[in-house]
Design a protein around this motif. Structure first.
Motif, short mmCIF file in Angstrom:
data_model
loop_
_atom_site.label_atom_id
_atom_site.label_comp_id
_atom_site.label_asym_id
_atom_site.label_seq_id
_atom_site.Cartn_x
_atom_site.Cartn_y
_atom_site.Cartn_z
N TYR A 149 0.83 -1.20 0.00
CA TYR A 149 0.00 0.00 0.00
C TYR A 149 0.87 1.26 0.00
CZ TYR A 149 -4.08 -2.94 0.75
OH TYR A 149 -5.06 -3.88 0.59
N ALA A 150 1.96 1.24 0.75
CA ALA A 150 2.86 2.40 0.79
C ALA A 150 3.54 2.60 -0.55
CB ALA A 150 3.91 2.20 1.88
N ILE A 151 3.92 1.50 -1.21
CA ILE A 151 4.56 1.58 -2.52
C ILE A 151 3.58 2.15 -3.55
CG2 ILE A 151 5.60 0.25 -4.40
CD1 ILE A 151 6.54 -1.77 -2.26
N ALA A 152 2.34 1.67 -3.50
CA ALA A 152 1.32 2.16 -4.44
C ALA A 152 1.11 3.66 -4.29
CB ALA A 152 0.00 1.40 -4.20
N ASP A 209 3.24 5.85 -2.97
CA ASP A 209 4.46 6.59 -3.31
C ASP A 209 4.64 6.72 -4.82
OD1 ASP A 209 6.93 7.87 -2.66
OD2 ASP A 209 7.97 6.04 -3.23
N LEU A 210 4.26 5.65 -5.57
CA LEU A 210 4.45 5.66 -7.02
C LEU A 210 3.19 6.09 -7.77
CD1 LEU A 210 6.50 2.34 -7.49
CD2 LEU A 210 7.34 4.69 -7.25
N ASN A 211 2.15 6.41 -7.01
CA ASN A 211 0.88 6.85 -7.61
C ASN A 211 0.33 5.79 -8.56
OD1 ASN A 211 -1.23 8.69 -7.91
ND2 ASN A 211 -0.30 9.63 -9.73
N LEU A 212 0.37 4.53 -8.08
CA LEU A 212 -0.15 3.41 -8.84
C LEU A 212 -1.21 2.71 -8.00
CD1 LEU A 212 3.22 1.89 -10.14
CD2 LEU A 212 1.57 3.24 -11.48
N SER A 213 -2.04 1.90 -8.64
CA SER A 213 -3.06 1.15 -7.90
C SER A 213 -2.41 -0.02 -7.19
CB SER A 213 -4.14 0.64 -8.85
OG SER A 213 -3.63 -0.40 -9.67
N ILE A 214 -3.03 -0.49 -6.11
CA ILE A 214 -2.50 -1.65 -5.38
C ILE A 214 -2.49 -2.88 -6.28
CG2 ILE A 214 -4.77 -2.28 -4.42
CD1 ILE A 214 -1.35 -2.59 -2.65
N HIS A 215 -3.47 -2.97 -7.18
CA HIS A 215 -3.53 -4.10 -8.13
C HIS A 215 -2.30 -4.09 -9.04
CE1 HIS A 215 -5.08 -7.10 -10.89
NE2 HIS A 215 -4.85 -6.25 -11.89
N THR A 216 -1.90 -2.90 -9.51
CA THR A 216 -0.73 -2.79 -10.38
C THR A 216 0.54 -3.21 -9.65
OG1 THR A 216 -1.76 -0.99 -11.63
CG2 THR A 216 0.64 -1.19 -11.78
#
Length: 220
Positions: free
Chosen positions: A181-184, A186-193
């Motif tokens: 969730y933190a990575i998503a 930070d990178l402005n991506l969906s958790i699915h991605t």
């Protein structure tokens, strides 16, 4: 509390999370016989537990895969370090190394363990200890030894070159201890991605847990 061994009696508040209504009720009723009058024991299905205020949370893992269990813990307990998590109905399919990276996982019970043993585990964790039966400890040791095999690491190190720039970026954030969730975020991506990238990256480099990723990336 009945005349059980005082070494098994506990006073913490405990919540049992399980989909199995009958088994859940039986476990709760048995645990109540080990609880002191000040203890509070409750139960519910494993719905989002963000509001849990219990000292100890027991999670039935029989219907959860390792990935589902990791996601459940991450979603509901990553911001609740005070809650000690005990996992029961753990089986051979669960990746213990990946699960144990969560610092608040304080105990594990394998399938068909007696409620009395769970009560002893609760008592141990209540006192600041950990509860990992010998069989579980053996599995962890064997898993760590297999992870550290030079041939596997060398092969994985070569396969790092097959990663895309995005996959490597995400893996480096995993190494830094960030949650999905933190990575998503930070990178402005969906958790699915993020999960899709991780699935593909894991497959490319031949790993199955975050711990293996950390060790492999450190050798780069």
């Amino acid at each position: 509390m009945t005349d059980h061994d005082l070494h098994s009696s506990f006073s913490s508040s405990v919540k049992v999370l399980s989909k199995a209504d009958l088994g859940r009720s039986l476990l709760v009723n048995t645990l109540k016989t080990y609880a002191t009058p000040s203890a509070r024991i409750s139960a519910s299905s494993p719905v989002p537990a963000n509001s849990c205020i219990e000292d100890i949370v027991l999670i039935n893992c029989s219907t959860l895969t390792s990935l589902e269990l990791e996601e459940f813990i991450e979603r509901n307990f990553s911001e609740q370090p005070h809650a000690s998590i005990l996992l029961y109905e753990i089986n051979q399919s669960h990746d213990l190394i990946a699960i144990l990276r969560w610092q608040n996982v304080s105990g594990i019970f394998e399938s068909d363990v007696e409620p009395a043993i769970i009560a002893k585990g609760i008592k141990t964790v209540e006192g600041g200890g950990l509860w990992f039966p010998r069989q579980v400890s053996d599995r962890i040791i064997f898993s760590l030894r297999n992870t550290n095999k030079p041939s596997k690491m060398a092969k994985g190190n070569e396969q790092l070159e097959t990663l895309t720039k995005r996959e490597k970026q995400i893996l480096m954030k995993v190494v830094d201890g960030n949650s999905n969730y933190a990575i998503a975020e930070d990178l402005n991506l969906s958790i699915h991605t993020i999960k899709t990238h991780l699935y593909r990256a894991y497959k490319k480099i031949g790993v199955s847990s975050r711990l293996e990723v950390v060790r492999l990336m450190e050798l780069e």
